[in-house]
Design an enzyme around this catalytic site. Structure first.
Site, mmCIF file in Angstrom:
data_model
loop_
_atom_site.group_PDB
_atom_site.id
_atom_site.type_symbol
_atom_site.label_atom_id
_atom_site.label_comp_id
_atom_site.label_asym_id
_atom_site.label_seq_id
_atom_site.Cartn_x
_atom_site.Cartn_y
_atom_site.Cartn_z
ATOM 1 N N CYS A 100 0.847 -1.190 0.000
ATOM 2 C CA CYS A 100 0.000 0.000 0.000
ATOM 3 C C CYS A 100 0.889 1.249 0.000
ATOM 4 C CB CYS A 100 -0.870 -0.021 1.256
ATOM 5 S SG CYS A 100 -1.709 1.527 1.588
ATOM 6 N N CYS A 104 -3.833 7.333 -1.482
ATOM 7 C CA CYS A 104 -5.195 7.382 -2.043
ATOM 8 C C CYS A 104 -6.230 7.780 -0.997
ATOM 9 C CB CYS A 104 -5.578 6.043 -2.624
ATOM 10 S SG CYS A 104 -4.193 5.035 -3.117
ATOM 11 N N THR A 191 -3.853 4.862 7.727
ATOM 12 C CA THR A 191 -2.841 4.486 6.734
ATOM 13 C C THR A 191 -2.012 5.693 6.303
ATOM 14 O OG1 THR A 191 -4.300 2.753 5.916
ATOM 15 C CG2 THR A 191 -2.552 3.467 4.432
ATOM 16 N N GLU A 259 -0.048 1.579 9.653
ATOM 17 C CA GLU A 259 -1.242 2.198 10.223
ATOM 18 C C GLU A 259 -0.927 2.756 11.608
ATOM 19 O OE1 GLU A 259 -2.247 -0.367 7.060
ATOM 20 O OE2 GLU A 259 -3.247 1.462 7.670
ATOM 21 N N HIS A 294 -12.896 4.906 -2.383
ATOM 22 C CA HIS A 294 -11.811 4.057 -1.883
ATOM 23 C C HIS A 294 -12.035 2.593 -2.253
ATOM 24 C CE1 HIS A 294 -8.011 4.098 0.063
ATOM 25 N NE2 HIS A 294 -8.350 3.135 0.900
ATOM 26 N N TYR A 298 -9.517 -0.690 -4.872
ATOM 27 C CA TYR A 298 -8.913 -1.952 -4.439
ATOM 28 C C TYR A 298 -8.706 -2.956 -5.572
ATOM 29 C CZ TYR A 298 -8.433 -1.040 0.502
ATOM 30 O OH TYR A 298 -7.992 -0.552 1.700
ATOM 31 N N CYS A 301 -5.045 -1.199 -6.920
ATOM 32 C CA CYS A 301 -3.803 -1.286 -6.138
ATOM 33 C C CYS A 301 -3.502 -2.725 -5.767
ATOM 34 C CB CYS A 301 -3.862 -0.396 -4.903
ATOM 35 S SG CYS A 301 -4.997 -0.942 -3.623
ATOM 36 N N GLU A 445 -5.633 -5.527 5.284
ATOM 37 C CA GLU A 445 -6.142 -4.368 4.559
ATOM 38 C C GLU A 445 -7.130 -4.772 3.449
ATOM 39 O OE1 GLU A 445 -3.247 -1.998 2.372
ATOM 40 O OE2 GLU A 445 -3.821 -0.391 3.741
HETATM 41 FE FE1 SF4 Z 1 -3.402 1.648 0.071
HETATM 42 FE FE2 SF4 Z 1 -4.785 0.662 -1.967
HETATM 43 FE FE3 SF4 Z 1 -5.988 2.189 -0.091
HETATM 44 FE FE4 SF4 Z 1 -4.254 3.238 -1.881
HETATM 45 S S1 SF4 Z 1 -6.257 2.306 -2.300
HETATM 46 S S2 SF4 Z 1 -4.354 3.662 0.310
HETATM 47 S S3 SF4 Z 1 -2.763 1.594 -2.046
HETATM 48 S S4 SF4 Z 1 -5.074 0.157 0.196
HETATM 49 FE FE FE Z 2 -6.774 1.237 2.384
#
Ligand code: SF4
Ligand code: FE
Length: 484
Positions: A100, A104, A191, A259, A294, A298, A301, A445
């Site tokens: 991660c 984002c 995060t 985190e 968000h 997923y 990423c 996560e």
């Molecule tokens: Fe992390 Fe993925 Fe969330 Fe971006 S979208 S903060 S890379 S878990």
């Molecule tokens: Fe996240």
């Protein structure tokens, strides 16, 4: 953009003085501390890509506020193309870091707050968007990293924020002054907080009338007086010693986002940085828009991470001489199928994006929830298949110290070898990376980030248009509907 690359971002963090604890001690420099430095490097990649010609198109955007070239991570989506570029960027970053890269969360917070501030102003005649745009221009021009701070501790989950025996279980306003507000409470699982420049505080749930003081959106510098962070321990974090590079699995970057518990002890926020104060009717939309943005990420990423994992098991199969086995190919095919399915979801919810009243674009919320729900399953299945292919050897991996030991070094080299042309150390390095990407805190996560699976199921059911679907069924079955 003031911060032009990863190095400048890292330098900028050294100029800040946030209060961070880890294992009972203060961290003075997050860029050098072994627990936090890997996360700093992962976030730095978001800056580095913007400086590379190859990725500039994805990693930068043109600000609709100033016309300046800015990091995409500070941009307000202006069209569907922006949403799709974001997804593509996140996959590349996942591939380059295998973890991660944190940025984002603030990005999605910016987009949610922007469209909601516009709607509050339209309805109530406030000036939140003007304040927000001023703050955002400074974030864009300076290229600052923002942590999106949403999840409150919540205390007794059966009670609303105002009914908690401890009022601090949700971030709330304790005092209103002519020049600003004072906030108290905490945010959990933040995060990238320890290596961000700024915090964007948002409510975590829809609020009722009694919880007006909890309906607060505001921006706070990470080292503002009264802000304290406690950085979480992760599996095997003691291995992040320079002398144990092989044992870490992925020496440059962490296994998860990094985190922290983020506490506000009577933090003063000047009025120009307050973007919601008591407008409870807008809290639900804000939370939902943030969550949908968000959740849409997923399938991008995490797909980048799965690309790395698929590459790792495929290489390990070559080292072990099993690559040609039909079951190996079949499992690699299944891993690829699952990860590309997730990516399709992220692209789909972006392609079906829509303009909010402010002009900022939202993803399709149903498809974003489906995307994240699938991540809570498929990423685990991909990890299961990776461990299946890697073999039980992952549980017996010797440490770097054994390789370096005079008495047993030659023994581990001999008995952990694979095909002759590849050194045993390489087999162990790849296996350690698979261990790091499939065990401990690595997958938490994918389950709980952007909301736990049940949060998505609630929204999928709510947005499932069941009444319309019942009508479709009745019509085709020849059942007369008086309302039709
Ligand atoms: Fe992390 Fe993925 Fe969330 Fe971006 S979208 S903060 S890379 S878990
Ligand atoms: Fe996240």
């Amino acid at each position: 953009m003031k911060l032009q690359n990863g190095g400048e971002y890292i330098q900028s963090l050294r100029a800040l003085k946030p209060v961070i604890y880890y294992k009972g001690k203060r961290i003075d420099d997050v860029t050098r501390h072994p627990a936090t430095a890997p996360h700093v490097r992962a976030a730095a990649m978001t800056y580095a890509l913007a400086a590379k010609e190859k990725y500039r198109e994805l990693a930068t955007a043109t600000s609709h506020l100033t016309g300046h070239t800015i990091s995409r991570f500070t941009h307000v989506h202006q069209n569907i193309e922006d949403l799709i570029k974001k997804v593509k960027l996140l996959r590349v970053l996942g591939q380059k870091t295998g973890t991660c890269f944190q940025r984002c969360v603030g990005f999605d917070g910016i987009n949610a707050v922007y469209s909601v501030a516009y709607e509050i102003d339209e309805k109530l005649g406030t000036d939140y968007l003007q304040r927000f745009n001023r703050w955002l221009t400074h974030i864009q021009d300076d290229n600052r990293m923002v942590v999106g701070a949403m999840t409150d501790p919540k205390g007794d989950r059966s009670k609303s924020p105002a009914d908690q025996s401890d009022p601090d279980q949700y971030v709330h306003i304790t005092e209103r002054r002519p020049d600003g507000i004072v906030i108290r409470g905490a945010k959990l699982h933040m995060t990238g907080a320890v290596n961000s420049h700024e915090i964007l505080v948002m409510p975590t749930t829809a609020m009722n009338e009694a919880s007006k003081d909890y309906a607060v959106v505001c921006a706070v510098p990470i080292d503002a007086p009264g802000v304290t962070m406690v950085f979480g321990r992760q599996a095997n974090d003691d291995r992040r010693d320079r002398k144990e590079r092989i044992d870490v699995g992925k020496p440059s970057f962490g296994a998860v986002g990094g985190e922290a518990l983020l506490v506000f002890e009577d933090v003063f926020v000047p009025i120009e940085n307050v973007f919601m104060d008591g407008e409870i009717e807008f809290t639900g939309d804000l939370v939902y828009r943030f969550a949908a943005h968000h959740r849409a990420n997923y399938g991008a990423c995490k797909t980048g991470l799965m690309d790395v994992l698929i590459g790792a098991v495929s290489y390990l199969s070559l080292i072990q001489g099993t690559a040609k086995g039909s079951h190996v190919r079949d499992k690699v095919t299944e891993m690829t199928h699952l990860s590309e399915t997730l990516y399709s979801s992220s692209i789909a919810c972006s392609a079906e994006g829509w303009p909010t009243a402010s002009g900022a674009y939202m993803v399709d919320t149903m498809l974003a929830n489906v995307c994240k729900q699938n991540v809570t399953r498929f990423h685990f299945e991909v990890a299961r298949l990776a461990l299946d292919l890697a073999g039980g050897f992952i549980a017996t991996l010797p440490s770097q110290h054994d390789f370096e030991n005079e008495d047993v070094g030659h023994l581990v080299r001999k008995y952990f070898s694979g095909v002759t042309e590849i050194p045993t150390e390489d087999r162990v390095k790849i296996a350690r990376m698979i261990e790091a990407m499939t065990g401990g805190t690595a997958l938490v996560e994918s389950m709980h980030g952007a909301g736990s699976p049940q949060a998505q199921r609630i929204m999928i059911y709510r947005e499932g248009k069941l009444a319309e679907k019942i009508k479709l069924a009745k019509r085709l079955a020849g059942i007369i509907d008086p309302d039709d």
